[in-house]
Design a protein around this motif. Structure first.
Motif, PDB file in Angstrom:
ATOM      1  N   PRO A  70       0.817  -1.205   0.000  1.00 53.57           N
ATOM      2  CA  PRO A  70       0.000   0.000   0.000  1.00 53.57           C
ATOM      3  C   PRO A  70       0.860   1.268   0.000  1.00 53.57           C
ATOM      4  CG  PRO A  70       0.144  -0.880   2.216  1.00 53.57           C
ATOM      5  CD  PRO A  70       0.941  -1.800   1.355  1.00 53.57           C
ATOM      6  N   LYS A  71       0.380   2.278  -0.706  1.00 53.28           N
ATOM      7  CA  LYS A  71       1.005   3.591  -0.699  1.00 53.28           C
ATOM      8  C   LYS A  71      -0.002   4.553  -0.084  1.00 53.28           C
ATOM      9  CE  LYS A  71       3.742   2.660  -4.863  1.00 53.28           C
ATOM     10  NZ  LYS A  71       4.010   3.079  -6.264  1.00 53.28           N
ATOM     11  N   PHE A  72       0.288   4.920   1.157  1.00 50.76           N
ATOM     12  CA  PHE A  72      -0.684   5.708   1.903  1.00 50.76           C
ATOM     13  C   PHE A  72      -0.770   7.137   1.356  1.00 50.76           C
ATOM     14  CE2 PHE A  72       0.833   2.497   4.992  1.00 50.76           C
ATOM     15  CZ  PHE A  72      -0.369   1.829   5.162  1.00 50.76           C
ATOM     16  N   PHE A  73      -2.008   7.599   1.174  1.00 52.25           N
ATOM     17  CA  PHE A  73      -2.313   8.966   0.716  1.00 52.25           C
ATOM     18  C   PHE A  73      -1.614   9.279  -0.609  1.00 52.25           C
ATOM     19  CE2 PHE A  73      -2.554   8.904   5.350  1.00 52.25           C
ATOM     20  CZ  PHE A  73      -3.857   9.330   5.545  1.00 52.25           C
ATOM     21  N   ALA A  74      -1.624   8.311  -1.521  1.00 50.73           N
ATOM     22  CA  ALA A  74      -0.986   8.492  -2.828  1.00 50.73           C
ATOM     23  C   ALA A  74      -1.888   8.038  -3.964  1.00 50.73           C
ATOM     24  CB  ALA A  74       0.336   7.732  -2.872  1.00 50.73           C
ATOM     25  N   SER A  75      -3.205   8.013  -3.750  1.00 47.52           N
ATOM     26  CA  SER A  75      -4.114   7.568  -4.801  1.00 47.52           C
ATOM     27  C   SER A  75      -4.173   8.615  -5.906  1.00 47.52           C
ATOM     28  CB  SER A  75      -5.509   7.334  -4.235  1.00 47.52           C
ATOM     29  OG  SER A  75      -6.435   7.083  -5.264  1.00 47.52           O
ATOM     30  N   PRO A  76      -3.980   8.234  -7.167  1.00 47.69           N
ATOM     31  CA  PRO A  76      -4.058   9.208  -8.271  1.00 47.69           C
ATOM     32  C   PRO A  76      -5.481   9.538  -8.707  1.00 47.69           C
ATOM     33  CG  PRO A  76      -3.520   7.045  -9.127  1.00 47.69           C
ATOM     34  CD  PRO A  76      -3.605   6.886  -7.631  1.00 47.69           C
ATOM     35  N   ALA A  77      -6.468   9.104  -7.962  1.00 47.45           N
ATOM     36  CA  ALA A  77      -7.867   9.293  -8.360  1.00 47.45           C
ATOM     37  C   ALA A  77      -8.473  10.547  -7.764  1.00 47.45           C
ATOM     38  CB  ALA A  77      -8.697   8.085  -7.939  1.00 47.45           C
ATOM     39  N   TYR A  78      -7.674  11.419  -7.136  1.00 44.74           N
ATOM     40  CA  TYR A  78      -8.211  12.600  -6.468  1.00 44.74           C
ATOM     41  C   TYR A  78      -7.570  13.859  -7.028  1.00 44.74           C
ATOM     42  CZ  TYR A  78     -10.744   9.868  -3.023  1.00 44.74           C
ATOM     43  OH  TYR A  78     -11.637   9.031  -2.419  1.00 44.74           O
ATOM     44  N   PHE A 126      -4.591  20.724  -8.145  1.00 45.87           N
ATOM     45  CA  PHE A 126      -3.951  19.648  -7.385  1.00 45.87           C
ATOM     46  C   PHE A 126      -4.380  18.292  -7.941  1.00 45.87           C
ATOM     47  CE2 PHE A 126      -4.414  16.566  -3.850  1.00 45.87           C
ATOM     48  CZ  PHE A 126      -3.061  16.369  -3.589  1.00 45.87           C
ATOM     49  N   HIS A 127      -3.393  17.425  -8.171  1.00 42.85           N
ATOM     50  CA  HIS A 127      -3.640  16.050  -8.596  1.00 42.85           C
ATOM     51  C   HIS A 127      -2.708  15.156  -7.798  1.00 42.85           C
ATOM     52  CE1 HIS A 127      -3.746  12.779 -11.975  1.00 42.85           C
ATOM     53  NE2 HIS A 127      -4.499  12.470 -10.924  1.00 42.85           N
ATOM     54  N   ASN A 128      -3.288  14.298  -6.988  1.00 40.80           N
ATOM     55  CA  ASN A 128      -2.495  13.432  -6.114  1.00 40.80           C
ATOM     56  C   ASN A 128      -1.864  12.294  -6.917  1.00 40.80           C
ATOM     57  OD1 ASN A 128      -1.407  12.544  -3.729  1.00 40.80           O
ATOM     58  ND2 ASN A 128      -3.238  11.437  -3.073  1.00 40.80           N
ATOM     59  N   GLY A 129      -0.823  11.715  -6.378  1.00 43.41           N
ATOM     60  CA  GLY A 129      -0.113  10.592  -6.986  1.00 43.41           C
ATOM     61  C   GLY A 129       1.104  10.247  -6.157  1.00 43.41           C
ATOM     62  N   ASP A 130       1.802   9.193  -6.581  1.00 40.71           N
ATOM     63  CA  ASP A 130       2.998   8.787  -5.836  1.00 40.71           C
ATOM     64  C   ASP A 130       4.266   9.430  -6.380  1.00 40.71           C
ATOM     65  OD1 ASP A 130       3.230   7.454  -8.220  1.00 40.71           O
ATOM     66  OD2 ASP A 130       3.202   5.432  -7.359  1.00 40.71           O
ATOM     67  N   GLY A 131       4.174  10.105  -7.522  1.00 37.73           N
ATOM     68  CA  GLY A 131       5.353  10.735  -8.099  1.00 37.73           C
ATOM     69  C   GLY A 131       6.215   9.803  -8.920  1.00 37.73           C
ATOM     70  N   HIS A 132       5.863   8.537  -8.991  1.00 37.42           N
ATOM     71  CA  HIS A 132       6.639   7.559  -9.764  1.00 37.42           C
ATOM     72  C   HIS A 132       5.784   7.018 -10.921  1.00 37.42           C
ATOM     73  CE1 HIS A 132       9.590   7.774  -6.559  1.00 37.42           C
ATOM     74  NE2 HIS A 132       8.642   7.469  -5.676  1.00 37.42           N
ATOM     75  N   THR A 133       4.730   6.298 -10.579  1.00 39.65           N
ATOM     76  CA  THR A 133       3.837   5.778 -11.614  1.00 39.65           C
ATOM     77  C   THR A 133       2.742   6.773 -11.980  1.00 39.65           C
ATOM     78  OG1 THR A 133       2.442   4.721  -9.923  1.00 39.65           O
ATOM     79  CG2 THR A 133       4.257   3.424 -10.845  1.00 39.65           C
ATOM     80  N   ALA A 134       2.399   7.658 -11.063  1.00 37.94           N
ATOM     81  CA  ALA A 134       1.371   8.670 -11.298  1.00 37.94           C
ATOM     82  C   ALA A 134       1.983  10.033 -11.003  1.00 37.94           C
ATOM     83  CB  ALA A 134       0.147   8.424 -10.409  1.00 37.94           C
ATOM     84  N   PRO A 135       1.921  10.974 -11.948  1.00 40.31           N
ATOM     85  CA  PRO A 135       2.522  12.294 -11.723  1.00 40.31           C
ATOM     86  C   PRO A 135       1.754  13.080 -10.666  1.00 40.31           C
ATOM     87  CG  PRO A 135       1.285  12.291 -13.772  1.00 40.31           C
ATOM     88  CD  PRO A 135       1.284  10.869 -13.275  1.00 40.31           C
ATOM     89  N   LEU A 169      -7.697  12.797 -14.930  1.00 39.90           N
ATOM     90  CA  LEU A 169      -8.116  11.478 -14.461  1.00 39.90           C
ATOM     91  C   LEU A 169      -8.252  10.473 -15.601  1.00 39.90           C
ATOM     92  CD1 LEU A 169     -10.852  12.473 -11.839  1.00 39.90           C
ATOM     93  CD2 LEU A 169      -8.528  11.687 -11.378  1.00 39.90           C
ATOM     94  N   GLY A 170      -8.041  10.911 -16.836  1.00 40.31           N
ATOM     95  CA  GLY A 170      -8.157  10.011 -17.968  1.00 40.31           C
ATOM     96  C   GLY A 170      -9.568   9.780 -18.426  1.00 40.31           C
TER      97      GLY A 170
END
Length: 1027
Positions: free
Chosen positions: A403-411, A540-549, A587-588
């Motif tokens: 899990p990657k906490f608080f890194a969902s790219p859907a927000y 603002f667009h959330n993500g993990d910075g690796h797979t999601a910008p 969001l695609g």
């Protein structure tokens, strides 16, 4: 994880509902394919299923859909509006099974030293018990397995401090029952322990001149769900005095009663919101950044320590609890004032949630004409922060798989700001003019208030600030234009000291003048401004910075007009619409960043922003929006103009008569005024200026700000969200469960609780699916995409309601009276001919509202409104037809006449129409040969100039003899059956010595009987239940 299971379930549902491309002829699931299906026309779009047994039927075109789901019935809610009390029983509970409590204690220990699990300290529902000497609040968590208790002493009248004890012990249900039984046994002599009420949380404590009061939330409704965390609206409150049962209020203390009356003027059940586990006082970008920073430091984030005090409206009520409690937010809930709404966007099986959150600042808060401009602390009037969160509902939480906490790219999130012009200016509304003159009270060459305000905006949102100024530029009598010039000079002064890349962008545009011009496109200009704004500030667009910008919003669009209501809301809608396109593209979901008007998505978004603007306008101006998007888009102009005019009257009335009461309630609830012995009372203050500004006696002690370096350099730094850190296998974070960081699982999924999809809020919220005309989808000719421009051809034709065949029994006199009614005649003729092919059709509303002249003359049925037609003769003034008496309406006539209810009266007044028959009638009235002059000569006209019907009257003997018994008029009145009318006429001519004095003898007179009937409810608005 559970989110993955939820994703698989959603994918399976989408696969079952949407037809694949391999199937050449889509058809409803479960229906057999006919042999001649290939001969039929192939549908263009997939079909929409109508499973009447599993859910509500979609509403037809033009149906009104309420965007707020909070008003649902309790039986349809997953959680009731009123909390259930604590279940007092001594029997063992499932929570007492061995091993379960120890396992959860082990999870608590894994969180870390100095922090507490949200499972234990986040209580959700409370029960208030009372004894003769104390109040006891029993709080339970979502699982209803852990309980805590708070003790509040009943104080005396002169107690200056609260006496509250927070028991840190966590009890099981059995232990809590034993504790309450012990308290009950110890107080048997004074009445024992009694349940006072149930509550959803404390709002705080307040004191005036007498005892302390405790404010509770007694009723709530769900309005939004963000990341698995519910947001609630307050629907009921209760103010409980902390006094002993035998305490009696001093009737001589009128000040206490008046303070309570002022506080009750503030309705806390309108637009006040709270949440148990999500910080709604902060933006989504701030909340995610705070959690990610805590993860980088290896700490757990405690949300309760970082509420934004600017938007906590019960901050004054929470202060007494914060003094005596170590963790006040375990029991008390901070609330915001503004607007929250959420709706779903359905795109071929994919669902996106649109959430709008408006937060009103408690600083310099008040009514429209009483709070203008800025105070000397830099806070402006009508300061509202509006955030729109667009998220894809593929998974629930803020976390990404891993899990990657608080890194969902859907927000995604976008924030805007509105506020009054940051200058010292006022408007005096003591006169009767709806537009009082604008006065610049103080001309500050250094623009201190504007400097403080923009520095606060830099602190909250970063740089740059895009100031969109919509005030009027050209006026015959300068009002708004004076502020435009001064505001422009202020920004020019402040900009000369800012770095080039952080200068304030000022865009002034006279939107009101453009809206009145025929050669200017208001919406087109706003669209170009909106694109410039969104590309300048970003979103603002959330993500993990690796797979999601990752994208971060830097800066904000600050929009204002003179009131920050009508023009501001229209501009914010267009900016929000453009930001919505960018968010859906990120969001695609959308291929482009532009969404056209008149699509389902924009119509839904317009509906939400219209409610948003109405709510903000009522809070500040006293009425709903005067000019809506329909006004600026110039559609439905007749309807919108009527509505705009009514709202203008409402706003003028509230500003003239009710704003003072509302301002007093704000000052008392927000703590701007605090009672001190020997100081003037709130209602004795000539002005509340010193309640909202600094004390002038502290000016010399306070260090002045630098006039050149008026900003804080740290606030200009770019906001960044660091990439998600790689979690090593041996670290503590890798072994922590999700409950150590987020408790969304308990709040949204509610383990061990029986629920259903139809009762859950995400399945009940407003959606674009509700606007789809169902019939058009049966043959596959309707595009289900919410981004397609709709026309009138896309809507279903209105269905004729099937009238159930009934048997109507009429009295013979009713049949005779209704013989000329076309409806009744058709019924009778069918019965006589022996045909019953069609049921009797009901008389239409249009026929009742627009009766033609023939109906008025021949039909005995009339509406409730008095008929003043000129077709009735003198003989018909007292009787009906040739009978010579006034017939009473039958039950059938009454029921038909009652169709004109209050709602239809209002609708007819707002949408006036004239039928062809009324037009002809008016033309005959205009062309009538008798055109009486305004001034009548005393000379008798010639014989040829008098109409034949008036010849007898003009040459009658009444001129010389008077109205004697032998006169024609007296003979007419003295006919049999008219004695009462004659007596009433004679009585009317007699004028007493004191005509305005009503005596006991007057009680039997007809006009007073009619007045008493009117008082008992015999009026237009009380004859039938209001729709």
């Amino acid at each position: 994880m559970a989110d993955m299971a939820e994703t698989e379930l959603a994918s399976a549902m989408v696969t079952a509902a949407v037809v694949t491309a391999d199937d050449p002829a889509p058809r409803p699931l479960g229906s057999p394919q006919s042999a001649d299906s290939n001969d039929a026309a192939e549908p263009i779009f997939p079909l929409l299923q109508n499973n009447a047994d599993t859910g509500p039927e979609p509403l037809g075109a033009g149906a009104t859909v309420t965007s707020r789901a909070g008003g649902a019935v309790d039986n349809d809610e997953d959680e009731p509006a009123v909390a259930r009390p604590f279940h007092r029983t001594s029997s063992p509970d499932s929570a007492d099974r061995p091993g379960e409590y120890e396992d959860e204690q082990h999870i608590v220990g894994a969180v870390g030293v100095g922090s507490r699990s949200r499972l234990i300290h986040k209580m959700h529902k409370f029960s208030l018990y009372e004894t003769a000497s104390r109040f006891y609040i029993v709080g339970g968590d979502m699982t209803e397995k852990r309980y805590r208790i708070l003790k509040i002493d009943r104080t005396t009248d002169d107690a200056s401090e609260l006496s509250i004890t927070d028991d840190k012990t966590v009890y099981t249900q059995k232990d809590m029952n034993q504790l309450l039984d012990t308290i009950d046994d110890g107080n048997k002599g004074t009445g024992g322990l009694k349940l006072r009420c149930t509550t959803w949380g404390l709002l705080g404590f307040i004191k005036f001149t007498g005892p302390w009061y405790m404010l509770l939330i007694t009723k709530k409704s769900t309005v939004a769900m963000i990341g698995g965390h519910y947001v609630y609206q307050i629907d009921g409150t209760d103010l409980i005095p902390l006094t002993s049962p035998g305490f009696k209020t001093d009737q001589r203390n009128t000040e206490e009663s008046r303070f309570l009356g002022i506080l009750n003027n503030l309705d806390l059940t309108r637009s006040f919101y709270y949440s148990y586990s999500y910080d709604i006082t902060r933006t989504l970008q701030y909340n995610i950044t705070r959690e990610r920073d805590a993860l980088l430091k290896g700490q757990s984030c405690n949300v309760d320590d970082d509420f934004n005090s600017m938007f906590v409206w019960n901050n004054h009520l929470l202060a007494p609890a914060a003094k005596v409690l170590n963790a006040p937010y375990d029991w008390c809930r901070p609330i915001i004032h503004g607007y929250i709404d959420q709706a779903a966007l359905s795109i071929y099986g994919r669902t996106a949630h649109i959430t709008i959150i408006a937060r009103r600042s408690r600083y310099f808060a008040g009514a429209r004409f009483l709070k203008r401009g800025a105070n000397d602390l830099g806070y402006v009037a009508n300061d509202v922060e509006t955030e729109q969160i667009v998220s894809e509902a593929l998974t629930t939480s803020f976390h990404a798989p891993g899990p990657k906490f608080f890194a969902s790219p859907a927000y995604t999130s976008y924030v805007q700001h509105r506020g009054s012009i940051p200058l010292y200016w006022t408007q005096d509304n003591t006169g009767v003019t709806p537009k009082p003159p604008i006065e610049l009270n103080l001309v500050d060459p250094f623009y201190t208030a504007a400097a403080l305000h923009f520095d606060n905006l830099f602190e909250r949102y970063g740089a740059p600030i895009y100031a969109l100024n919509l005030v009027k530029a050209r006026e015959r009598t300068p009002r708004e234009s004076k502020l435009l010039e001064e505001y422009t000079r202020a920004i020019e002064y402040l900009n000369q000291f800012l770095p080039d890349q952080h200068k304030i962008i000022h865009r002034a545009w006279d939107m009101s003048r453009a809206a009145k011009s025929r050669d200017q496109d208001v919406i087109g200009t706003l669209e170009s401004i909106a694109e410039d704004v969104v590309t300048t500030t970003g979103f603002f667009h959330n993500g993990d910075g690796h797979t999601a910008p990752i994208r971060v919003q830097n800066g904000v669009a600050r929009t204002n007009c003179i009131d920050c209501l009508d023009r501001t809301n229209a501009a914010q809608f267009v900016i929000g619409k453009r930001a919505l396109g960018h968010q859906l593209h990120a969001l695609g979901i959308l291929e482009d960043t532009v969404i056209d008007y008149d699509t389902d998505a924009v119509n839904l978004f317009t509906h939400m922003y219209h409610d948003h603007g109405d709510t903000i306008a009522v809070q500040y101006g006293g009425s709903q929006l005067v000019n809506t998007m329909e006004t600026y888009r110039k559609i439905n102009q007749w309807t919108s103009h009527s509505r705009d005019m009514i709202e203008s009257f409402k706003r003028y009335y509230n500003n003239s008569f009710l704003d003072g009461q509302r301002q007093e309630a704000y000052n008392l609830f927000l703590g701007n005024y605090i009672f001190v012995q020997g100081q003037p009372m709130l209602w004795d203050l000539a002005t509340d200026y010193y309640l909202h500004h600094e004390d002038p006696r502290t000016w010399l002690e306070k260090r002045k700000r630098d006039y050149i370096h008026w900003f804080t350099p740290e606030f200009l730094k770019e906001r960044v969200l660091p990439p998600y850190p790689p979690v090593l296998g041996g670290s503590d974070a890798a072994h922590k469960p999700v409950s150590a960081y987020d408790d969304y699982w308990l709040e949204y999924y509610r383990p061990s609780t029986l629920s259903s999809f139809l009762k859950m809020f995400p399945y009940k919220m407003n959606s674009t699916i509700k606007y789809i005309p169902f019939k058009s989808t049966q043959d596959g000719r309707y595009d289900l995409s919410p981004f397609r421009v709709r026309s009138e051809l896309d809507q279903d034709a209105p269905e004729r309601k099937k009238v159930r065949k009934e048997v109507t029994i009429l009295a013979p006199q009713d049949l005779a009276r209704l013989s000329n009614d076309t409806d009744t005649t058709s019924i009778n003729s069918e019965k006589q001919n022996g045909t019953a092919s069609s049921p009797p059709r009901g008389i239409s509303l249009q026929r009742w509202l627009h009766l033609n002249s023939q109906d008025k003359a021949t039909n005995g049925l009339h509406g409730i409104m008095k008929d003043t037609g000129a077709n009735s003769t003198d003989g018909e003034a007292y009787g009906n037809g040739t009978n010579g008496y006034k017939s009473k309406p039958s039950a059938l006539e009454k029921s038909r006449a009652a169709q004109w209810t209050f709602k239809k009266v209002v609708h007819e007044s707002l949408n006036p129409t004239v039928s062809a028959a009324e037009t002809d009638d008016y033309a005959r009235y205009i062309s009538h040969p008798q055109n009486l002059p305004l001034v009548v000569s005393a000379e008798a006209p010639a014989a040829g100039e008098i109409e034949p019907e008036y010849q007898e009257y003009v040459s009658g003997s009444w001129q010389s003899e008077g109205l004697t018994a032998s006169s024609p008029i007296s003979n007419y009145v003295a006919k049999p059956g008219h004695e009462d009318d004659m007596a009433l006429y004679v009585e009317m001519l007699q004028i007493g010595d004191n005509p305005l004095t009503v005596t006991e003898e007057d009680a039997l007179k007809k006009r007073y009987k009619a007045y008493r009937k009117w008082l008992r409810g015999k009026s237009l608005f009380k004859q039938q239940p209001v729709d």
